[in-house]
Every structure is written in C-alpha cells, then in structure tokens.
Design an enzyme around this catalytic site. Structure first.
Site, PDB file in Angstrom:
ATOM      1  N   ARG A 145      27.721  -8.230  63.908  1.00  0.00           N
ATOM      2  CA  ARG A 145      26.386  -7.697  63.586  1.00  0.00           C
ATOM      3  C   ARG A 145      26.403  -7.105  62.183  1.00  0.00           C
ATOM      4  O   ARG A 145      25.467  -7.273  61.411  1.00  0.00           O
ATOM      5  CB  ARG A 145      25.922  -6.664  64.624  1.00  0.00           C
ATOM      6  CG  ARG A 145      24.658  -5.930  64.194  1.00  0.00           C
ATOM      7  CD  ARG A 145      23.895  -5.231  65.324  1.00  0.00           C
ATOM      8  NE  ARG A 145      24.740  -4.581  66.309  1.00  0.00           N
ATOM      9  CZ  ARG A 145      25.443  -3.459  66.094  1.00  0.00           C
ATOM     10  NH1 ARG A 145      25.398  -2.853  64.928  1.00  0.00           N
ATOM     11  NH2 ARG A 145      26.194  -2.963  67.053  1.00  0.00           N
ATOM     12  N   TYR A 158       0.302 -14.687  55.685  1.00  0.00           N
ATOM     13  CA  TYR A 158       0.754 -15.358  56.905  1.00  0.00           C
ATOM     14  C   TYR A 158       0.274 -14.570  58.144  1.00  0.00           C
ATOM     15  O   TYR A 158       0.383 -13.335  58.163  1.00  0.00           O
ATOM     16  CB  TYR A 158       2.285 -15.423  56.863  1.00  0.00           C
ATOM     17  CG  TYR A 158       2.926 -15.999  58.094  1.00  0.00           C
ATOM     18  CD1 TYR A 158       2.778 -17.339  58.406  1.00  0.00           C
ATOM     19  CD2 TYR A 158       3.672 -15.198  58.950  1.00  0.00           C
ATOM     20  CE1 TYR A 158       3.361 -17.864  59.544  1.00  0.00           C
ATOM     21  CE2 TYR A 158       4.261 -15.722  60.085  1.00  0.00           C
ATOM     22  CZ  TYR A 158       4.095 -17.052  60.383  1.00  0.00           C
ATOM     23  OH  TYR A 158       4.673 -17.569  61.509  1.00  0.00           O
ATOM     24  N   ASP A 205       6.496 -12.537  49.201  1.00  0.00           N
ATOM     25  CA  ASP A 205       6.880 -13.565  50.168  1.00  0.00           C
ATOM     26  C   ASP A 205       6.822 -14.902  49.426  1.00  0.00           C
ATOM     27  O   ASP A 205       5.746 -15.386  49.074  1.00  0.00           O
ATOM     28  CB  ASP A 205       5.913 -13.537  51.359  1.00  0.00           C
ATOM     29  CG  ASP A 205       6.278 -14.556  52.435  1.00  0.00           C
ATOM     30  OD1 ASP A 205       6.919 -15.575  52.110  1.00  0.00           O
ATOM     31  OD2 ASP A 205       5.895 -14.348  53.603  1.00  0.00           O
ATOM     32  N   LYS A 211      11.589 -22.355  56.884  1.00  0.00           N
ATOM     33  CA  LYS A 211      10.746 -23.334  56.202  1.00  0.00           C
ATOM     34  C   LYS A 211      11.581 -24.141  55.205  1.00  0.00           C
ATOM     35  O   LYS A 211      12.509 -24.808  55.605  1.00  0.00           O
ATOM     36  CB  LYS A 211       9.564 -22.617  55.561  1.00  0.00           C
ATOM     37  CG  LYS A 211       8.902 -21.552  56.478  1.00  0.00           C
ATOM     38  CD  LYS A 211       8.254 -22.138  57.725  1.00  0.00           C
ATOM     39  CE  LYS A 211       7.875 -21.097  58.770  1.00  0.00           C
ATOM     40  NZ  LYS A 211       7.038 -20.007  58.299  1.00  0.00           N
TER      41      LYS A 211
HETATM   42  C1  LIG Z   1       6.758 -18.664  58.726  1.00  0.00           C
HETATM   43  C2  LIG Z   1       6.421 -17.643  57.734  1.00  0.00           C
HETATM   44  C3  LIG Z   1       6.814 -16.313  57.888  1.00  0.00           C
HETATM   45  C4  LIG Z   1       7.533 -15.816  59.126  1.00  0.00           C
HETATM   46  O1  LIG Z   1       8.781 -16.410  59.256  1.00  0.00           O
HETATM   47  P1  LIG Z   1       9.503 -16.689  60.691  1.00  0.00           P
HETATM   48  O2  LIG Z   1      10.789 -17.280  60.283  1.00  0.00           O
HETATM   49  O3  LIG Z   1       8.613 -17.618  61.445  1.00  0.00           O
HETATM   50  O4  LIG Z   1       9.612 -15.376  61.377  1.00  0.00           O
HETATM   51  C5  LIG Z   1       6.507 -15.419  56.893  1.00  0.00           C
HETATM   52  N1  LIG Z   1       5.829 -15.810  55.797  1.00  0.00           N
HETATM   53  C6  LIG Z   1       5.413 -17.076  55.608  1.00  0.00           C
HETATM   54  C7  LIG Z   1       4.682 -17.436  54.359  1.00  0.00           C
HETATM   55  C8  LIG Z   1       5.691 -18.035  56.565  1.00  0.00           C
HETATM   56  O5  LIG Z   1       5.268 -19.290  56.386  1.00  0.00           O
END
Ligand SMILES: *Cc1c(COP(=O)(O)O)cnc(C)c1O
Length: 381
Positions: free
Chosen positions: A48, A100, A172, A197
């Site tokens: 962890r 998001y 982000d 992603k």
């Molecule tokens: C998918 C996504 C998230 C969240 O990520 P997870 O891995 O699904 O928790 C945050 N920001 C954006 C722009 C995303 O596309």
C-alpha cells in the site's frame, strides 16, 4: 541531453530488472517484503505504501509531464479525491462548470459534505472566475477540453489570475494526454489523469494519477495515498506501463482519425453541428492551436431531430461500440445525457448545452475509412 517524449515513454522509470535482466518491469505481485532486521529492507516494506511496479509507473508518468513526482491511485476519481483531501478543511474550490460528470458528483455530493465548498464557473470567462474568488478560496480546478462540449480553458491565463490571489491550479489533462498538452509548462501546480483513458489506452484497466513538480505537494499526496489506501495493484500498474510505451504513436493516430472524422461529419446533411477543437468553426480554434500540439480523438456532434434519430444512430453503429469511457484503441460512441452525464441534474445539463441530440465519440485507431463507413451507414435514414 534530455530525451524526447517518445523515448521517455518507453524507458523512463524502467531500467532492466537487476536479478535476471528482464527488459520489462516485473509485476511484483506481493503485499509485503522481507526485512533482514527490523526496519532494514530494500526500500519497500508494504505494497500500500509502495510497490516496485508502481514506482516504475509513477516515474514514467511524471516524466511524461516533465515533472518529478507521480502519485498513482486506484482510479481517476480517487486521484481527484486525494487532491481535494490535500486542499484541506474549509477550502473553497472554483471548478470549471462543464467537468467530467463523476468529478462534479464527487465535488457536489461527497466533498460538499466534508467541509469543502465549490462554485462551478465557466472558466472561459476570466472575469467571472475572478469574481468568484473568496478569502477561503484555495484552488481552481480546470478541465480542458471539457467533456462532452469540448470547451477550452486558457490554462496560462487562468494561472496568471489565480497566482495573483495565491490559488493552486489543478488541471485534469485526461482528454489530451501529456502528448498533446502539458499544463505544468503553463504554471499549473498539479495535473490529474484518469489513466483508464489514453495513458492505459486499451480499455482494460481503471487507474488515476496526480503529477506535480512541487516537492511539498508530492509529499502530501504520497501521505494521502498510503493513508487512505486507494492504491492500484501491481498488475494494473504493469498494464498502464505497457500502455504508455505506445502513447505517442496512438495519439498521432487518434488525432489523424479525429480530424478526418470531424471534417466528414461537419459536411454531412444529417448533422447539425460538430464540436471539435481542430475545426476552424470551433470558437476557440486559435487557443487550441496555441495550447495543444494536436486536437486528439474526442469530439461531440448534434444530429438533426433530437433524441429519436440520435438513438437510432447509436444502435446502428457496428464498429463504434456504444459504451461509456474513452481513450482506448477502439472507437466508442455514447449519449452524454443518458449515459456519462446522467448524474448531472437535467436543468444543469440544459444550461451547459448537453441536449438530447448530442452524441460524443472517442475516435479509436481503426482504419479511418472503416470508421467513416460505419457512421455513414448509421446516419442514413
Ligand atoms: C474518466 C474520467 C475521470 C475519472 O476517471 P476514472 O478512472 O473513471 O475514475 C476524470 N476525468 C475525466 C476527464 C475522465 O474522462
């Protein structure tokens, strides 16, 4: 001489393994590590807190954003949560309005009950942003391009105003990946990604990361990582490490396919409008060219006639899979109002412009002519 992106993507954090010379970082599938005397170990005591496969990935991801620290989490949302934890009790955070859906839910339904307050503001309006700054404002949360409306925030301009008020800036960067956009180079303090992603890139893992060049912030985030414990397992780290090796070539193809498909949709009589930063019709096309090194594979479009034709199109696609998520090698198509943004209240969806005819696509790296043929068939009445 400093290495280029493509080279770092393949090598950063990954020396050949010392025991047998394995070229790929092994999956250290272990929860704990033997100690030769109490407190004497080889740098790892419990997975962890740290795991060698995770360390390799964290160094790799940090390198891609030209930073020194990467801190990985079990999902993008967990990375977001760690950053908000770091900002501390009583913090007021100004967030881009069109973030998001899961980020909005985390802010407005979880952290708003844990001594944080949020304002959702259209950060393309810098004066509106500045008007929302209060004495307790700690940070501004940017997402650019936004999801699903592909609005762009001028990172450098927001940083400039934020710094006048001593605010931290978090970006982000999921949609562009570090290949096309590097927010830290514009002065942002922390970059967050959903590695689920583009970084993972193959739709086979859920993970997140926070990246920073600031030692103090990194120390806080590492502390939260091991204390809260939302850490990714070694197999997941291995998968994302494998993904980033091909990030550059994948992003080039996503971008090439994205440009072709956007132009094709734009000329189609059944399509009302296409929202893609690479089109000259995008209101922030100039900013896109300045801030990004490419336009990527994400776009939205509105089909004429609203929900009924939109639903028919979604059902008729064969190569484009009807699914949430984005950024993988396979093309995905989805309906934000019913799927990814269903947790956003209808009146706010309306206000943002997420209407019933809006469709979002994540262009994969299949042959672009096959993708266009798929959309052509689906759009035919
Ligand atoms: C998918 C996504 C998230 C969240 O990520 P997870 O891995 O699904 O928790 C945050 N920001 C954006 C722009 C995303 O596309």
């Amino acid at each position: 001489m400093s290495q280029r992106f493509e080279t770092r993507a393949i090598h950063a954090g990954q020396e050949p393994e010392p025991a047998y010379g394995a070229v790929c970082t092994p999956v250290y599938m272990t929860s704990t590590f033997a100690q030769s005397a109490p407190g004497v170990h080889k740098g790892y005591d419990y997975s962890r807190a740290d795991n060698p496969t995770r360390t390799a990935l964290e160094q790799n991801l940090a390198s891609l954003e030209n930073a020194r620290h990467g801190i990985c989490f079990a999902s993008g949302c967990a990375a977001t949560a760690a950053v908000i934890h770091w900002l501390g009790q009583g913090a007021h955070i100004i967030s881009m309005d069109d973030v998001y859906g899961g980020t909005r839910r985390l802010f407005s339904q979880v952290f708003s009950k844990a001594a944080r307050t949020f304002d959702f503001v259209d950060l393309t309006d810098l004066d509106a942003f500045e008007q929302h700054i209060k004495p307790e404002t700690a940070a501004v949360w940017i997402e650019t391009p936004t999801n699903p409306l592909m609005k762009l925030v001028d990172i450098e301009a927001v940083v400039e105003r934020a710094k006048r008020h001593g605010l931290k800036v978090i970006v982000d960067n999921t949609f562009m990946s570090p290949y096309f956009q590097q927010p830290l180079s514009f002065g942002a303090d922390v970059v967050v990604h959903s590695c689920t992603k583009y970084l993972g890139g193959h739709s086979d893992v859920v993970m997140g990361v926070a990246i920073t060049d600031d030692d103090g912030i990194a120390e806080h985030l590492h502390f939260i990582q091991k204390s809260v414990g939302a850490t990714p397992g070694p197999m997941d780290c291995f998968l994302v490490l494998r993904g980033t090796k091909t990030l550059a070539v994948r992003m080039k193809q996503h971008d090439e396919n994205g440009r072709r498909i956007a132009a094709w949709l734009d000329a189609h009589p059944a399509v009302e409008r296409v929202i893609y930063p690479g089109l000259e019709s995008h209101p922030q096309h100039e900013l896109a060219k300045r801030q990004m090194n490419g336009f990527g594979g994400m776009m939205s479009f509105v089909v004429k006639g609203g929900l009924e034709p939109a639903t028919r199109l979604l059902k008729r696609c064969k190569i484009f899979t009807l699914a949430e998520s984005l950024g993988g090698v396979e093309s995905l198509i989805e309906h934000p109002a019913i799927m990814t943004h269903a947790s956003v209240p209808p009146e706010i969806r309306q206000e943002l412009g997420i209407d019933d005819g809006l469709i979002r696509i994540s262009t994969g790296i299949e042959h672009v002519d096959d993708l266009i043929a798929d959309l052509a068939f689906a759009l035919e009445s």
